[in-house]
Design a protein around this motif. Structure first.
Motif, PDB file in Angstrom:
ATOM      1  N   TRP A  47       0.815  -1.220   0.000  1.00  0.00           N
ATOM      2  CA  TRP A  47       0.000   0.000   0.000  1.00  0.00           C
ATOM      3  C   TRP A  47       0.844   1.263   0.000  1.00  0.00           C
ATOM      4  N   ILE A  48       2.000   1.216   0.691  1.00  0.00           N
ATOM      5  CA  ILE A  48       2.789   2.455   0.838  1.00  0.00           C
ATOM      6  C   ILE A  48       4.148   2.375   0.152  1.00  0.00           C
ATOM      7  N   GLY A  49       4.479   1.228  -0.426  1.00  0.00           N
ATOM      8  CA  GLY A  49       5.804   1.029  -0.982  1.00  0.00           C
ATOM      9  C   GLY A  49       5.991   1.610  -2.374  1.00  0.00           C
ATOM     10  N   SER A  50       7.061   1.200  -3.013  1.00  0.00           N
ATOM     11  CA  SER A  50       7.379   1.652  -4.369  1.00  0.00           C
ATOM     12  C   SER A  50       6.313   1.203  -5.357  1.00  0.00           C
ATOM     13  N   ASP A  51       6.274   1.850  -6.510  1.00  0.00           N
ATOM     14  CA  ASP A  51       5.217   1.583  -7.498  1.00  0.00           C
ATOM     15  C   ASP A  51       5.059   0.093  -7.799  1.00  0.00           C
ATOM     16  N   THR A  52       6.148  -0.581  -8.154  1.00  0.00           N
ATOM     17  CA  THR A  52       6.048  -1.976  -8.576  1.00  0.00           C
ATOM     18  C   THR A  52       5.708  -2.914  -7.430  1.00  0.00           C
ATOM     19  N   ALA A  53       5.802  -2.438  -6.187  1.00  0.00           N
ATOM     20  CA  ALA A  53       5.440  -3.253  -5.030  1.00  0.00           C
ATOM     21  C   ALA A  53       3.966  -3.114  -4.672  1.00  0.00           C
ATOM     22  N   ARG A  54       3.325  -2.068  -5.176  1.00  0.00           N
ATOM     23  CA  ARG A  54       1.951  -1.780  -4.772  1.00  0.00           C
ATOM     24  C   ARG A  54       0.954  -2.687  -5.498  1.00  0.00           C
ATOM     25  N   HIS A  71       5.427  -6.990 -12.049  1.00  0.00           N
ATOM     26  CA  HIS A  71       4.735  -8.260 -12.293  1.00  0.00           C
ATOM     27  C   HIS A  71       3.824  -8.138 -13.515  1.00  0.00           C
ATOM     28  N   ASN A  72       3.787  -9.188 -14.338  1.00  0.00           N
ATOM     29  CA  ASN A  72       2.818  -9.206 -15.424  1.00  0.00           C
ATOM     30  C   ASN A  72       1.443  -9.555 -14.845  1.00  0.00           C
ATOM     31  N   PRO A  73       0.361  -9.442 -15.638  1.00  0.00           N
ATOM     32  CA  PRO A  73      -0.992  -9.671 -15.094  1.00  0.00           C
ATOM     33  C   PRO A  73      -1.168 -11.016 -14.403  1.00  0.00           C
ATOM     34  N   MET A  74      -0.568 -12.076 -14.955  1.00  0.00           N
ATOM     35  CA  MET A  74      -0.685 -13.393 -14.330  1.00  0.00           C
ATOM     36  C   MET A  74       0.170 -13.469 -13.069  1.00  0.00           C
ATOM     37  N   GLY A  78       0.939 -11.113 -11.067  1.00  0.00           N
ATOM     38  CA  GLY A  78       0.331 -10.344  -9.989  1.00  0.00           C
ATOM     39  C   GLY A  78      -0.608 -11.188  -9.150  1.00  0.00           C
ATOM     40  N   TYR A  79      -1.410 -12.019  -9.830  1.00  0.00           N
ATOM     41  CA  TYR A  79      -2.318 -12.893  -9.096  1.00  0.00           C
ATOM     42  C   TYR A  79      -1.562 -13.996  -8.359  1.00  0.00           C
ATOM     43  N   MET A  80      -0.453 -14.447  -8.928  1.00  0.00           N
ATOM     44  CA  MET A  80       0.364 -15.445  -8.248  1.00  0.00           C
ATOM     45  C   MET A  80       0.906 -14.884  -6.939  1.00  0.00           C
ATOM     46  N   VAL A  81       1.316 -13.617  -6.949  1.00  0.00           N
ATOM     47  CA  VAL A  81       1.803 -12.967  -5.731  1.00  0.00           C
ATOM     48  C   VAL A  81       0.720 -12.976  -4.655  1.00  0.00           C
ATOM     49  N   ILE A  82      -0.507 -12.614  -5.033  1.00  0.00           N
ATOM     50  CA  ILE A  82      -1.612 -12.561  -4.071  1.00  0.00           C
ATOM     51  C   ILE A  82      -1.908 -13.948  -3.513  1.00  0.00           C
ATOM     52  N   PHE A  83      -1.945 -14.964  -4.383  1.00  0.00           N
ATOM     53  CA  PHE A  83      -2.232 -16.324  -3.918  1.00  0.00           C
ATOM     54  C   PHE A  83      -1.154 -16.817  -2.955  1.00  0.00           C
ATOM     55  N   LEU A  84       0.106 -16.531  -3.265  1.00  0.00           N
ATOM     56  CA  LEU A  84       1.197 -16.958  -2.391  1.00  0.00           C
ATOM     57  C   LEU A  84       1.138 -16.240  -1.044  1.00  0.00           C
ATOM     58  N   LEU A  85       0.850 -14.943  -1.062  1.00  0.00           N
ATOM     59  CA  LEU A  85       0.722 -14.201   0.192  1.00  0.00           C
ATOM     60  C   LEU A  85      -0.448 -14.735   1.018  1.00  0.00           C
ATOM     61  N   LEU A  86      -1.533 -15.088   0.350  1.00  0.00           N
ATOM     62  CA  LEU A  86      -2.695 -15.647   1.048  1.00  0.00           C
ATOM     63  C   LEU A  86      -2.345 -16.998   1.673  1.00  0.00           C
ATOM     64  N   ASN A  92      11.233   3.158 -21.735  1.00  0.00           N
ATOM     65  CA  ASN A  92      10.037   3.224 -20.890  1.00  0.00           C
ATOM     66  C   ASN A  92       9.450   4.630 -20.813  1.00  0.00           C
ATOM     67  N   LYS A  93       9.359   5.274 -21.935  1.00  0.00           N
ATOM     68  CA  LYS A  93       8.788   6.612 -22.000  1.00  0.00           C
ATOM     69  C   LYS A  93       7.355   6.580 -21.467  1.00  0.00           C
ATOM     70  N   GLY A  94       7.064   7.452 -20.527  1.00  0.00           N
ATOM     71  CA  GLY A  94       5.728   7.487 -19.947  1.00  0.00           C
ATOM     72  C   GLY A  94       5.580   6.605 -18.732  1.00  0.00           C
ATOM     73  N   HIS A  95       6.639   5.897 -18.338  1.00  0.00           N
ATOM     74  CA  HIS A  95       6.588   5.013 -17.173  1.00  0.00           C
ATOM     75  C   HIS A  95       7.673   5.426 -16.183  1.00  0.00           C
ATOM     76  N   GLN A  96       7.467   6.508 -15.499  1.00  0.00           N
ATOM     77  CA  GLN A  96       8.418   6.986 -14.503  1.00  0.00           C
ATOM     78  C   GLN A  96       8.055   6.382 -13.149  1.00  0.00           C
ATOM     79  N   LEU A  97       8.763   5.341 -12.773  1.00  0.00           N
ATOM     80  CA  LEU A  97       8.468   4.639 -11.533  1.00  0.00           C
ATOM     81  C   LEU A  97       8.909   5.460 -10.327  1.00  0.00           C
ATOM     82  N   LYS A  98       8.112   5.400  -9.279  1.00  0.00           N
ATOM     83  CA  LYS A  98       8.436   6.074  -8.029  1.00  0.00           C
ATOM     84  C   LYS A  98       8.799   5.037  -6.974  1.00  0.00           C
ATOM     85  N   PHE A  99       9.822   5.336  -6.179  1.00  0.00           N
ATOM     86  CA  PHE A  99      10.313   4.391  -5.183  1.00  0.00           C
ATOM     87  C   PHE A  99      10.240   5.003  -3.788  1.00  0.00           C
ATOM     88  N   THR A 100       9.734   4.208  -2.855  1.00  0.00           N
ATOM     89  CA  THR A 100       9.724   4.605  -1.455  1.00  0.00           C
ATOM     90  C   THR A 100      11.054   4.208  -0.830  1.00  0.00           C
TER      91      THR A 100
END
Length: 223
Positions: free
Chosen positions: A60-67, A94-97, A99-107, A187-195
Motif C-alpha cells: 500500500w505504501i511502498g514503491s510503485d512496482t510493489a503496490r 509483475h505481469n498480469p498473471m 500479480g495474481y500469483m503474488v496474491i495467492f502466495l501471500l494468502l 520506458n517513455k511514460g513510465h516513470q516509476l516512483k520508489f519509497t
C-alpha cells in the motif's frame, strides 16, 4: 529510437530482500520441522510473519512496482494477456498473471502462519495462541498448518516453472530480482516512483520487536 532497450530500475531493495528471505525461510522452516527443531521452527516462523506483515503494508505504501494497485488488474486483462500471441516486451514489475500469483502466495503464507500460531506437535511445542481455542479447533488448525505447506510447495513449483519459461523467452526475471534492474524498451511514460528502503527497515524492526515481545520471548529463552 523507440526500440532501444534500457536497463532501468524496477524492483526496490525491500522487495528483493523479501523475495530471497522468503525462499531461505521456507527452506529453514521445512528443515527445522523435519528435524524436530521446533524452537527454531517457531523463531523462523515469527521472522516470516514479520516479513509477510511488512509486505502487505508495503503493498500500500511502498514503491510503485510493489503496490497491489500497480500490478493487480481485472480477470479480463489476465485472459487477454494469456491469449496474446506476441508478448515480447517484458512487463514493468509483475505481469498480469504474476500479480495474481503474488496474491495467492501471500494468502497461502498467511494461512500457514496464522494456523501455526494455534498448532501443536502434541509433545513439547505449542503455538502462542494454542490455549485460546478448543482442543478440536487446535487439532484442525494443526492439520491445516501441515497440509497448507504442500500447497505452498506446489505454487512455488509453478512459480519456478514460469520463471524458466520467461528465461527461455529472453526475460531474465532471476537477474532482475537480484539487481533490481530489467531491460525494457524505452520506458517513455513510465516513470516509476520508489519509497525509501529505510521506511521498510523501520516497519520490519518495529513489527518484529512487537512479535518477539509478545510471542517470541518464551521461545528464545529455551534456545
Amino acid at each position: 529510437m523507440d526500440n532501444i532497450k534500457l536497463n532501468i530500475r524496477v524492483w526496490d531493495l525491500p522487495i528483493r530482500f523479501f523475495h530471497w528471505s522468503m525462499v531461505g525461510l521456507l527452506g529453514g522452516l521445512w528443515w527445522t520441522a523435519s528435524m524436530g527443531e521446533m524452537q527454531w521452527h517457531q523463531v523462523l516462523g515469527f521472522v516470516l510473519l514479520d516479513l509477510i506483515v511488512c509486505r502487505l503494508i508495503w503493498g500500500w505504501i511502498g514503491s510503485d512496482t510493489a503496490r497491489f494497485s500497480f500490478f493487480l488488474v481485472s480477470p479480463k486483462k489476465v485472459l487477454q494477456y494469456l491469449e496474446a500471441k506476441n508478448r515480447v516486451e517484458p512487463a514493468l514489475g509483475h505481469n498480469p498473471m504474476g500479480g495474481y500469483m503474488v496474491i495467492f502466495l501471500l494468502l497461502l503464507l498467511s494461512v500457514q502462519l496464522m494456523s501455526g500460531l494455534f498448532a501443536t506437535d502434541d509433545i513439547f511445542t505449542e503455538g502462542p495462541l494454542f490455549h485460546h481455542v478448543s482442543p478440536d479447533t487446535a487439532a484442525w488448525l494443526t492439520w491445516l498448518h501441515k497440509n497448507t505447506f504442500n500447497v505452498i510447495l506446489a505454487f512455488a513449483g509453478m512459480h519456478i516453472l514460469a520463471v524458466l519459461v520467461h528465461l527461455f523467452k529472453g526475460d531474465n526475471l532471476i537477474t532482475a530480482m537480484v539487481t533490481g534492474k530489467k531491460r525494457v524498451v524505452n520506458n517513455k511514460g513510465h516513470q516509476l516512483k520508489f519509497t525509501h528502503a529505510c521506511v521498510a527497515l523501520g516497519l520490519f524492526l518495529v513489527i518484529g520487536a512487537a512479535i518477539f515481545y509478545f510471542w517470541g520471548r518464551p521461545v528464545l529463552s529455551m534456545l
